[in-house]
Write a protein that holds these residues in place. Structure first.
Motif, PDB file in Angstrom:
ATOM      1  N   SER A   1       0.840  -1.194   0.000  1.00 28.86           N
ATOM      2  CA  SER A   1       0.000   0.000   0.000  1.00 28.86           C
ATOM      3  C   SER A   1       0.872   1.240   0.000  1.00 28.86           C
ATOM      4  N   GLY A   2       0.273   2.368  -0.400  1.00 25.79           N
ATOM      5  CA  GLY A   2       0.976   3.642  -0.412  1.00 25.79           C
ATOM      6  C   GLY A   2       0.266   4.656   0.446  1.00 25.79           C
ATOM      7  N   ALA A   3       0.940   5.725   0.773  1.00 26.14           N
ATOM      8  CA  ALA A   3       0.382   6.769   1.632  1.00 26.14           C
ATOM      9  C   ALA A   3      -0.056   7.962   0.802  1.00 26.14           C
ATOM     10  N   ILE A   4      -1.191   8.564   1.212  1.00 29.91           N
ATOM     11  CA  ILE A   4      -1.722   9.757   0.547  1.00 29.91           C
ATOM     12  C   ILE A   4      -1.897  10.853   1.592  1.00 29.91           C
ATOM     13  N   ARG A   5      -1.373  12.013   1.285  1.00 30.63           N
ATOM     14  CA  ARG A   5      -1.508  13.156   2.183  1.00 30.63           C
ATOM     15  C   ARG A   5      -2.724  13.980   1.778  1.00 30.63           C
ATOM     16  N   PHE A   6      -3.299  14.668   2.751  1.00 35.65           N
ATOM     17  CA  PHE A   6      -4.541  15.391   2.491  1.00 35.65           C
ATOM     18  C   PHE A   6      -4.345  16.575   1.546  1.00 35.65           C
ATOM     19  N   ASP A   7      -3.116  17.101   1.456  1.00 35.99           N
ATOM     20  CA  ASP A   7      -2.861  18.249   0.595  1.00 35.99           C
ATOM     21  C   ASP A   7      -2.057  17.892  -0.648  1.00 35.99           C
ATOM     22  N   ASP A   8      -1.929  16.600  -0.940  1.00 37.92           N
ATOM     23  CA  ASP A   8      -1.107  16.152  -2.067  1.00 37.92           C
ATOM     24  C   ASP A   8      -1.783  14.955  -2.733  1.00 37.92           C
ATOM     25  N   PRO A   9      -2.093  15.043  -4.045  1.00 39.11           N
ATOM     26  CA  PRO A   9      -2.763  13.917  -4.713  1.00 39.11           C
ATOM     27  C   PRO A   9      -1.841  12.738  -5.028  1.00 39.11           C
ATOM     28  N   LYS A  10      -0.537  12.915  -4.887  1.00 45.50           N
ATOM     29  CA  LYS A  10       0.404  11.857  -5.242  1.00 45.50           C
ATOM     30  C   LYS A  10       0.411  10.744  -4.201  1.00 45.50           C
ATOM     31  N   ILE A  11       0.730   9.551  -4.678  1.00 43.12           N
ATOM     32  CA  ILE A  11       0.821   8.366  -3.818  1.00 43.12           C
ATOM     33  C   ILE A  11       2.288   8.178  -3.433  1.00 43.12           C
ATOM     34  N   HIS A  12       2.560   8.148  -2.147  1.00 42.01           N
ATOM     35  CA  HIS A  12       3.929   8.006  -1.650  1.00 42.01           C
ATOM     36  C   HIS A  12       4.202   6.540  -1.319  1.00 42.01           C
ATOM     37  N   LEU A  13       5.336   6.051  -1.824  1.00 44.85           N
ATOM     38  CA  LEU A  13       5.702   4.658  -1.590  1.00 44.85           C
ATOM     39  C   LEU A  13       7.209   4.513  -1.534  1.00 44.85           C
ATOM     40  N   ASP A  14       7.663   3.369  -1.018  1.00 41.52           N
ATOM     41  CA  ASP A  14       9.097   3.066  -0.892  1.00 41.52           C
ATOM     42  C   ASP A  14       9.429   1.813  -1.679  1.00 41.52           C
ATOM     43  N   VAL A  15      10.618   1.821  -2.291  1.00 46.61           N
ATOM     44  CA  VAL A  15      11.089   0.666  -3.048  1.00 46.61           C
ATOM     45  C   VAL A  15      12.498   0.328  -2.587  1.00 46.61           C
ATOM     46  N   VAL A  16      12.892  -0.924  -2.777  1.00 47.35           N
ATOM     47  CA  VAL A  16      14.265  -1.353  -2.546  1.00 47.35           C
ATOM     48  C   VAL A  16      14.840  -1.783  -3.884  1.00 47.35           C
ATOM     49  N   CYS A  17      16.080  -1.393  -4.167  1.00 49.68           N
ATOM     50  CA  CYS A  17      16.656  -1.662  -5.490  1.00 49.68           C
ATOM     51  C   CYS A  17      18.175  -1.681  -5.405  1.00 49.68           C
ATOM     52  N   ASP A  18      18.799  -2.148  -6.495  1.00 48.62           N
ATOM     53  CA  ASP A  18      20.262  -2.138  -6.643  1.00 48.62           C
ATOM     54  C   ASP A  18      20.650  -0.905  -7.463  1.00 48.62           C
ATOM     55  N   CYS A  19      21.410  -0.035  -6.854  1.00 45.18           N
ATOM     56  CA  CYS A  19      21.861   1.186  -7.534  1.00 45.18           C
ATOM     57  C   CYS A  19      23.347   1.079  -7.856  1.00 45.18           C
ATOM     58  N   TYR A  20      23.680   1.366  -9.106  1.00 49.33           N
ATOM     59  CA  TYR A  20      25.078   1.433  -9.515  1.00 49.33           C
ATOM     60  C   TYR A  20      25.492   2.906  -9.448  1.00 49.33           C
ATOM     61  N   VAL A  21      26.361   3.193  -8.509  1.00 45.82           N
ATOM     62  CA  VAL A  21      26.683   4.584  -8.172  1.00 45.82           C
ATOM     63  C   VAL A  21      28.143   4.880  -8.494  1.00 45.82           C
ATOM     64  N   PHE A  22      28.365   6.020  -9.133  1.00 40.10           N
ATOM     65  CA  PHE A  22      29.726   6.497  -9.395  1.00 40.10           C
ATOM     66  C   PHE A  22      30.151   7.372  -8.231  1.00 40.10           C
ATOM     67  N   LYS A  23      31.112   6.860  -7.443  1.00 42.34           N
ATOM     68  CA  LYS A  23      31.607   7.545  -6.246  1.00 42.34           C
ATOM     69  C   LYS A  23      33.112   7.768  -6.388  1.00 42.34           C
ATOM     70  N   PRO A  24      33.518   8.882  -6.984  1.00 40.35           N
ATOM     71  CA  PRO A  24      34.957   9.118  -7.173  1.00 40.35           C
ATOM     72  C   PRO A  24      35.697   9.282  -5.856  1.00 40.35           C
ATOM     73  N   VAL A  25      36.946   8.872  -5.860  1.00 41.70           N
ATOM     74  CA  VAL A  25      37.818   8.971  -4.687  1.00 41.70           C
ATOM     75  C   VAL A  25      39.134   9.597  -5.138  1.00 41.70           C
ATOM     76  N   ILE A  26      39.604  10.585  -4.407  1.00 44.90           N
ATOM     77  CA  ILE A  26      40.874  11.221  -4.753  1.00 44.90           C
ATOM     78  C   ILE A  26      42.010  10.208  -4.625  1.00 44.90           C
ATOM     79  N   GLY A  27      42.806  10.100  -5.677  1.00 47.23           N
ATOM     80  CA  GLY A  27      43.908   9.152  -5.707  1.00 47.23           C
ATOM     81  C   GLY A  27      43.603   7.879  -6.462  1.00 47.23           C
ATOM     82  N   ALA A  28      42.310   7.633  -6.776  1.00 51.31           N
ATOM     83  CA  ALA A  28      41.945   6.417  -7.508  1.00 51.31           C
ATOM     84  C   ALA A  28      42.420   6.509  -8.954  1.00 51.31           C
TER      85      ALA A  28
END
Length: 240
Positions: free
Chosen positions: A82-109
């Motif tokens: 299920s999702g959450a609906i706020r009284f002042d916002d028509p959008k449906i709020h929900l949470d997902v879990v996923c695998d994110c491929y993230v570019f995280k630069p490091v100085i010296g790499a």
């Protein structure tokens, strides 16, 4: 940047996995939760609407929690039924879990990239087909790098939170290729000398002044100035 990654750059699953397996690639696979809000109209084709929303809102954007830019998202699963609906916002709020491929630069790499531009002062490199890297050089005479060739460089500085991420690198064999090192760069102080032309100009001016003075003295000796004549006027005699 978001538009460039989500629409123009499509990574395959194998390509992303290869990035994460290379040491120093600065690409990490992170399993995390993401919060989304979707309009009721998206429920008609919920799966496609959810993937489109993730691609538009998350891919190519800097994420504060993961401290990097998301290259792509896979294995999306909805948390709860299920999702959450706020009284002042028509959008449906929900949470997902996923695998994110993230570019995280490091100085010296040490990262590999493709050369796109070579000039006398810098090299322009593209990594992961979207991020631009600037590498400064002392001169081009010692650099033997061709466009579209692959090189290794060391990340020197970066700023990923802007719309256009800034990454500055240095060549691994920088000393051999003429890499500019601002901290160790010695600048020679050049003392300015007065040009010879200026000296001659000063002498000529003095000479002209002496000639004018001599001419003035000579003219006074030959033709002395005549005394001025008194102007004739009318005199009035008063009677006593």
């Amino acid at each position: 940047m978001t538009k460039k990654i989500s629409k123009n750059v499509k990574y395959t699953q194998a390509e992303l996995e290869n990035y994460t397996n290379v040491d120093g690639s600065c690409v990490k696979k992170m399993n995390t939760n993401l919060h989304l809000n979707i309009l009721p109209s998206g429920l008609k084709n919920f799966k496609q609407s959810l993937l489109t929303l993730l691609s538009h809102k998350k891919v190519g954007s800097y994420d504060d929690k993961m401290e990097g830019i998301i290259l792509d998202i896979h294995n999306v699963k909805l948390i709860g039924d299920s999702g959450a609906i706020r009284f002042d916002d028509p959008k449906i709020h929900l949470d997902v879990v996923c695998d994110c491929y993230v570019f995280k630069p490091v100085i010296g790499a040490i990262v590999k990239g493709t050369v796109r531009h070579v000039s006398s002062s810098q090299i322009g490199v593209i990594i992961y087909r979207v991020f631009s890297v600037s590498i400064r050089l002392v001169n081009k005479s010692n650099v033997k790098i061709e466009v579209n060739s692959e090189i290794e460089f060391r990340i020197k500085h970066f700023d990923m939170e802007h719309v256009f991420p800034y990454i500055e690198g240095e060549l691994v064999n920088g000393n051999e290729l003429g890499l500019e090192n601002v901290n160790n760069l010695k600048r020679v102080k050049i003392e300015k000398e007065e040009p010879e032309d200026c000296k001659d100009e000063i002498d000529i001016i003095d000479l002209i002044d002496e000639i004018k003075e001599d001419e003035l003295n000579e003219s006074q000796t030959i033709s002395p100035s005549k005394p001025k004549k008194k102007k004739k006027g009318i005199s009035f005699k008063t009677e006593e």
